[in-house]
Design a protein around this motif. Structure first.
Motif, PDB file in Angstrom:
ATOM      1  N   PHE A 117       1.456  12.024  -6.780  1.00 28.04           N
ATOM      2  CA  PHE A 117       2.273  11.617  -7.930  1.00 28.04           C
ATOM      3  C   PHE A 117       1.611  10.477  -8.690  1.00 28.04           C
ATOM      4  N   PHE A 118       1.171   9.463  -7.983  1.00 25.60           N
ATOM      5  CA  PHE A 118       0.520   8.324  -8.633  1.00 25.60           C
ATOM      6  C   PHE A 118      -0.739   8.763  -9.385  1.00 25.60           C
ATOM      7  N   ASN A 119      -1.509   9.644  -8.768  1.00 16.52           N
ATOM      8  CA  ASN A 119      -2.744  10.112  -9.398  1.00 16.52           C
ATOM      9  C   ASN A 119      -2.443  10.896 -10.673  1.00 16.52           C
ATOM     10  N   TRP A 120      -1.441  11.757 -10.594  1.00 12.19           N
ATOM     11  CA  TRP A 120      -1.071  12.526 -11.791  1.00 12.19           C
ATOM     12  C   TRP A 120      -0.596  11.604 -12.912  1.00 12.19           C
ATOM     13  N   PHE A 121       0.230  10.633 -12.580  1.00  8.61           N
ATOM     14  CA  PHE A 121       0.750   9.716 -13.605  1.00  8.61           C
ATOM     15  C   PHE A 121      -0.411   8.954 -14.250  1.00  8.61           C
ATOM     16  N   ALA A 122      -1.371   8.511 -13.433  1.00  9.46           N
ATOM     17  CA  ALA A 122      -2.490   7.733 -13.955  1.00  9.46           C
ATOM     18  C   ALA A 122      -3.456   8.569 -14.789  1.00  9.46           C
ATOM     19  N   SER A 123      -3.584   9.855 -14.450  1.00 13.31           N
ATOM     20  CA  SER A 123      -4.591  10.693 -15.099  1.00 13.31           C
ATOM     21  C   SER A 123      -4.060  11.480 -16.290  1.00 13.31           C
ATOM     22  N   HIS A 124      -2.774  11.372 -16.586  1.00 15.53           N
ATOM     23  CA  HIS A 124      -2.192  12.038 -17.752  1.00 15.53           C
ATOM     24  C   HIS A 124      -1.654  10.979 -18.714  1.00 15.53           C
ATOM     25  N   LYS A 125      -2.092  11.041 -19.943  1.00 17.06           N
ATOM     26  CA  LYS A 125      -1.629  10.066 -20.923  1.00 17.06           C
ATOM     27  C   LYS A 125      -0.206  10.371 -21.390  1.00 17.06           C
ATOM     28  N   LYS A 126       0.073  11.649 -21.613  1.00 14.00           N
ATOM     29  CA  LYS A 126       1.372  12.034 -22.168  1.00 14.00           C
ATOM     30  C   LYS A 126       2.342  12.355 -21.033  1.00 14.00           C
TER      31      LYS A 126
ATOM     32  N   ASP B 259       0.849  -1.190   0.000  1.00 12.61           N
ATOM     33  CA  ASP B 259       0.000   0.000   0.000  1.00 12.61           C
ATOM     34  C   ASP B 259       0.882   1.236   0.000  1.00 12.61           C
ATOM     35  N   SER B 260       0.307   2.358  -0.434  1.00 14.94           N
ATOM     36  CA  SER B 260       1.103   3.569  -0.628  1.00 14.94           C
ATOM     37  C   SER B 260       1.660   4.112   0.681  1.00 14.94           C
ATOM     38  N   ALA B 261       0.967   3.869   1.807  1.00 12.35           N
ATOM     39  CA  ALA B 261       1.470   4.361   3.090  1.00 12.35           C
ATOM     40  C   ALA B 261       2.783   3.683   3.462  1.00 12.35           C
ATOM     41  N   ARG B 262       2.845   2.363   3.276  1.00  9.81           N
ATOM     42  CA  ARG B 262       4.085   1.648   3.588  1.00  9.81           C
ATOM     43  C   ARG B 262       5.188   2.003   2.602  1.00  9.81           C
ATOM     44  N   VAL B 263       4.806   2.205   1.350  1.00 10.52           N
ATOM     45  CA  VAL B 263       5.792   2.625   0.344  1.00 10.52           C
ATOM     46  C   VAL B 263       6.353   3.990   0.715  1.00 10.52           C
ATOM     47  N   ALA B 264       5.464   4.904   1.100  1.00  9.62           N
ATOM     48  CA  ALA B 264       5.915   6.237   1.505  1.00  9.62           C
ATOM     49  C   ALA B 264       6.874   6.154   2.683  1.00  9.62           C
ATOM     50  N   GLU B 265       6.563   5.281   3.644  1.00  7.12           N
ATOM     51  CA  GLU B 265       7.433   5.118   4.806  1.00  7.12           C
ATOM     52  C   GLU B 265       8.811   4.600   4.378  1.00  7.12           C
ATOM     53  N   HIS B 266       8.827   3.606   3.503  1.00  8.53           N
ATOM     54  CA  HIS B 266      10.093   3.035   3.061  1.00  8.53           C
ATOM     55  C   HIS B 266      10.906   4.062   2.269  1.00  8.53           C
ATOM     56  N   CYS B 267      10.222   4.845   1.445  1.00 10.51           N
ATOM     57  CA  CYS B 267      10.912   5.843   0.604  1.00 10.51           C
ATOM     58  C   CYS B 267      11.125   7.156   1.332  1.00 10.51           C
ATOM     59  N   ARG B 268      10.643   7.239   2.594  1.00  8.21           N
ATOM     60  CA  ARG B 268      10.750   8.451   3.419  1.00  8.21           C
ATOM     61  C   ARG B 268      10.068   9.640   2.745  1.00  8.21           C
ATOM     62  N   LEU B 269       8.873   9.396   2.250  1.00  2.00           N
ATOM     63  CA  LEU B 269       8.068  10.419   1.602  1.00  2.00           C
ATOM     64  C   LEU B 269       6.756  10.590   2.354  1.00  2.00           C
TER      65      LEU B 269
ATOM     66  N   VAL C 186       3.016  10.899  -2.348  1.00  2.00           N
ATOM     67  CA  VAL C 186       3.051   9.684  -3.162  1.00  2.00           C
ATOM     68  C   VAL C 186       1.727   9.508  -3.884  1.00  2.00           C
ATOM     69  N   GLU C 187       0.627   9.683  -3.171  1.00  2.00           N
ATOM     70  CA  GLU C 187      -0.703   9.549  -3.771  1.00  2.00           C
ATOM     71  C   GLU C 187      -0.887  10.556  -4.908  1.00  2.00           C
TER      72      GLU C 187
END
Length: 893
Positions: A284-293, A266-276, A281-282
């Motif tokens: 960034f993921f949302n932007w990547f998913a919602s933009h095609k280019k 889950d993104s919370a554990r990922v954020a903890e591991h990456c110190r973010l 994180v959410e």
């Protein structure tokens, strides 16, 4: 355009010799005076007239006093014939006694493609050893491996035009603002024209590139694969995948998704591991998913890792899953570090490669190249990669090494061991244009190569664009092209029939012909194909325009993007997802070495400074080695701003000036890579760097070295400014800097001379016999001493020393050296170290392009009520060329 004497200057279009952006240059050449006027080439598609501070200063780097101008054998100048005979005979006898794997060539991304081609052909095709590698191993081999795993070939899918068409640009492990300034300014312009363009910077440090960012993710060093695995998992959960593309054009999806799900619950554990922060994180993921280019631009922060190849593929996986490969405004894009790292990859400069994007992993490739070169002695297996190569030299397995255009004693990790290896080596040849480097100091034979302004050939930039480097001047001294030097040695070794070249165009033709040899464009056998140039005339070669490969019968004008049709160069024709299991760095911080060292570049210097340090204006922004540390870490280790620190790892140590900054994460240090023993007594960061390598790409880990830090116990600090270079017994800490009509020496030591007066007169009076005027101030109780030496009413030299770092700023004092006569009030103020009342002091340099200092900018902001960096640019020109200083200007605002 005319010179001051109305002499018509020759206009030559060439290419910048620095980073992989590959900027075009218009040079106005005064052959008689050996002078240049440099401008950006407005017609070149890589830069459209823009240049960075380094490119703009190229005219200041063509002086000849530092050049290697004659061949030398064991320290003695000799003829070319004697030197070439020595190299050929030594290589031949070594091969006869120990076999072909006892010799090696180590090249450079500074070589032209034609130089690279003949060196690779000699070593792998005729000597019969794979032992040719290049310093591109240190910066780009992970992306080579990553592209090849995913696409079946080392292919950059996109181009610079995608910057303007993207909806989102992600900068990953790349301080683009400083390392690729012209590309960064193009991205800035795209953002200004389209405010909806999202910019994300993923970097442990808050760098100058973050100034443009909508979101900065200060990721924990080494955790990139976890972040991108988690992104892939998120795209799947949000149904943001291109399922049709995955089914039709890829393989390995199921295994890759399982791996991503396993490592990113889950993104919370990922954020903890990456110190973010989880919300970042959410977002960034949302932007990547919602933009095609979406474009992912990545560089050394990804590549220079013990898991660099996996990091590259974790990024590519996300683009494959969304079908965003080879289409306008999207895709994974590697920003190349050197001007011809791409050209070196094209001709097989890395030890596992052959030529024309063929390599030792394919027996058909080996036989194909052997047929084309008409050789029965072709190598059958890869040679030593860079780190292993110098280990083999150290261990006596490689007896003779030829180093071309690079400085491994500085740039390689565990650099002290590299130095020891060359000291032990039976025979060391160095081809270079610079006489004195840390590496040439260990050469038995030195061969004078052409410098940038004399070279004639081709280079390839980050977007696969082949451009010409053209000669601006006749060769200096007895210097020769690298391809000519290799050709002459090859002939002496008995391979004259295969090395008949007399002009660089002949090599380019052969290179082009090999790229098309048994390469069917309809079947897409190999990606690299410039066979349209196989019979290029001298005239057309001379006038060759910047062109993106492939250039063949199907694409005679080149091709902007590859893989738009979904066909790849794998056996199945489908792209490969690579299942990534995140790995921790090999060496972790511990009780003895509790901090993580990260290395990188700075704005105004290049590699090991052999060229950029010749330009006075490029030495002013960051004049000496420094270590950035978080203020809380500095407090813990009792470090004060601007004092000196000793940094140590298992492999070595160095000294640097302490810079406290909250742009640095706690627990980490940042030190630039550039300084050598020529410019800093203990400034070689390579001596500390972790020599562990990526098991796939063999690229060294330059971003994660466990270190410790402590204050250097200096008894005194001082500096000398001198109109002439000085020679004196080296104190423990010594930095040499070239300025405009002066030389600067920053010093510190643990031992205090018996008297500073005697020491100063001995040091400062060893250049001229005239009787100078002296000004002195001494306070024995405070341990301070100041002296100025004046000759013919000009400042000749000045020295300040104190027991602390509390010394005057250098900027006003250095400005006095350009004055023909000192004014009375200036002479009176000399030993104070501050300008007289009413005299402007520009302060530390902020804008190197136009030599604008911090105090000048601050004064203009206050007096003219300037509100933006654009207004400052209109007033002072600062920030209007390469734009690299804009973040600092904004900070002053």
């Amino acid at each position: 355009m005319s010179s001051d004497n109305d002499i018509e200057l020759k206009v030559v279009h060439t290419t910048c010799p620095y980073c992989g952006v590959g900027c075009g240059i218009t040079a106005h050449v005064d052959q008689e005076q050996h002078r240049l006027q440099i401008q950006g080439d407005h017609c070149h598609p890589a830069n459209f007239g823009r240049l960075c501070s380094k490119g703009s200063s190229l005219a200041d780097t063509i002086e000849l006093k530092s050049r290697l101008l004659e061949p030398t054998v064991y320290g003695r100048e000799c003829s070319w014939s004697e030197a070439l005979d020595m190299v050929a005979d030594s290589f031949t006898s070594t091969i006869k006694q120990y076999g072909p794997d006892a010799v090696a060539i180590y090249g450079s991304g500074q070589l032209l493609t034609e130089d690279y081609y003949v060196a690779n052909k000699l070593m792998k095709g005729f000597i019969g050893s794979g032992n040719m590698d290049t310093n591109s191993r240190l910066c780009m081999s992970s992306v080579v491996a990553g592209y090849k795993r995913a696409f079946g070939a080392d292919t950059v899918p996109g181009c610079y035009d995608d910057y303007e068409q993207a909806e989102m640009i992600v900068l990953i492990g790349s301080n683009t603002a400083w390392c690729h300034p012209v590309s960064f300014q193009r991205i800035r312009a795209a953002k200004e024209n389209n405010p909806d363009l999202k910019i994300v910077v993923i970097d442990p440090r808050r760098t100058a590139s973050c100034e443009l960012a909508d979101l900065h993710l200060p990721i924990a060093i080494g955790s990139d694969t976890i972040l991108f695995n988690s992104l892939l998992n998120y795209l799947n959960q949000q149904d943001a995948l291109d399922q049709q593309y995955i089914r039709q054009h890829t393989e390995g999806w199921a295994e890759t998704l399982i791996s991503a799900q396993t490592s990113s619950s889950d993104s919370a554990r990922v954020a903890e591991h990456c110190r973010l922060r989880p919300q970042d994180v959410e977002l960034f993921f949302n932007w990547f998913a919602s933009h095609k280019k979406v474009m992912s631009l990545f560089s050394q922060g990804i590549n220079q890792s013990s898991s660099g190849t996996d990091k590259v593929n974790s990024i590519i996986n996300c683009h494959l899953a969304t079908g965003s490969i080879g289409k306008p405004g999207m895709g994974p894009f590697s920003l190349t570090g050197q001007p011809n790292a791409m050209g070196g990859r094209e001709v097989g400069g890395l030890a596992h490669q052959l030529a024309a994007h063929m390599d030792f992993s394919n027996s058909k490739d080996i036989e194909r190249v052997a047929r084309f070169w008409n050789t029965h002695t072709i190598a059958r297996k890869p040679g030593y990669a860079a780190v292993d190569l110098f280990n083999a030299i150290h261990d006596g397995k490689v007896k003779a090494i030829w180093i071309m255009g690079t400085n491994p004693v500085v740039s390689l990790p565990n650099a002290d061991k590299v130095k020891q290896a060359l000291q032990r080596c039976d025979f060391v040849v160095v081809s270079d244009c610079i006489s004195e480097t840390d590496t040439t100091a260990l050469a038995h034979v030195k061969l004078p190569a052409l410098g940038w302004s004399e070279k004639d050939g081709t280079v390839t930039n980050s977007e696969r664009r082949i451009s010409r480097q053209r000669a601006l001047f006749e060769p200096a001294g007895s210097a020769k092209p690298d391809w000519w030097i290799v050709t002459q040695v090859a002939r002496r070794m008995g391979y004259e029939h295969a090395f008949h070249y007399t002009r660089s165009v002949e090599i380019f033709r052969e290179h082009a012909a090999l790229s098309g040899y048994e390469n069917n464009p309809q079947q897409q056998v190999r990606d690299f194909d410039i066979s349209a140039f196989a019979e290029i005339s001298q005239h057309d070669y001379d006038h060759l325009q910047p062109t993106q490969w492939p250039v063949n019968h199907e694409y005679p004008e080149g091709l902007q993007r590859l893989f738009a049709d979904g066909h790849f160069f794998t056996p199945s024709g489908k792209a490969q997802f690579i299942a990534i299991t995140p790995r921790r760095p090999v060496n972790l911080p511990n009780q003895d070495y509790p901090l993580i060292l990260n290395t990188g570049r700075i704005r105004d210097q290049w590699h090991t400074m052999t060229r950029t340090a010749l330009a006075a204006n490029l030495n002013q922004h960051k004049p000496e080695p420094f270590v950035e540390i978080h203020p809380l870490d500095a407090q813990q280790y009792q470090l004060m701003h601007n004092t000196l620190a000793l940094i140590e790892s298992t492999w070595g140590k160095m000294m640097a000036r302490v810079q406290l900054t909250d742009t640095q994460q706690q627990g980490t240090l940042f030190v630039p890579m550039h300084w050598t023993e020529q410019y800093a007594s203990h400034g070689r960061i390579g001596a500390l760097v972790n020599p562990v390598v990526d098991p796939i790409s063999n690229q060294p880990e330059s971003k994660h070295t466990p270190v410790r830090i402590k204050t250097y116990p200096a008894a005194w600090y001082g500096f000398i400014l001198s109109r002439h270079p000085l020679k004196f017994k080296q104190p423990e800490y010594l930095i040499k800097v070239t300025g405009e009509q002066f030389y600067r020496y920053e010093m510190a030591g643990e031992e205090v001379p018996e008297t500073w007066q005697a020491w100063t007169r001995h040091v400062l009076c060893n250049t001229h016999h005239e009787t100078p005027q002296w000004q002195e101030y001494i306070d024995p109780s405070m341990g301070t001493y100041r002296a100025a030496r004046i000759l013919d009413n000009q400042l000749e030299s000045i020295f300040f020393v104190a027991p602390t770092i509390d010394l005057p700023e250098r900027s006003w004092l250095t400005g006095l050296f350009v004055k023909p006569v000192l004014k009375k009030d200036e002479r009176l103020a000399l030993l104070i170290g501050k300008p007289p009342l009413g005299t402007q002091d520009i302060g530390p340099i902020v804008c190197s392009c136009f030599n604008v200092g911090e105090k000048t900018i601050q004064a203009a902001i206050k007096e003219k009520e300037l509100k933006s960096h654009q207004e400052i640019g209109l007033c002072l020109k600062a920030g209007t060329n390469c734009g690299s200083c804009i973040p600092e200007i904004k900070a002053l605002l």
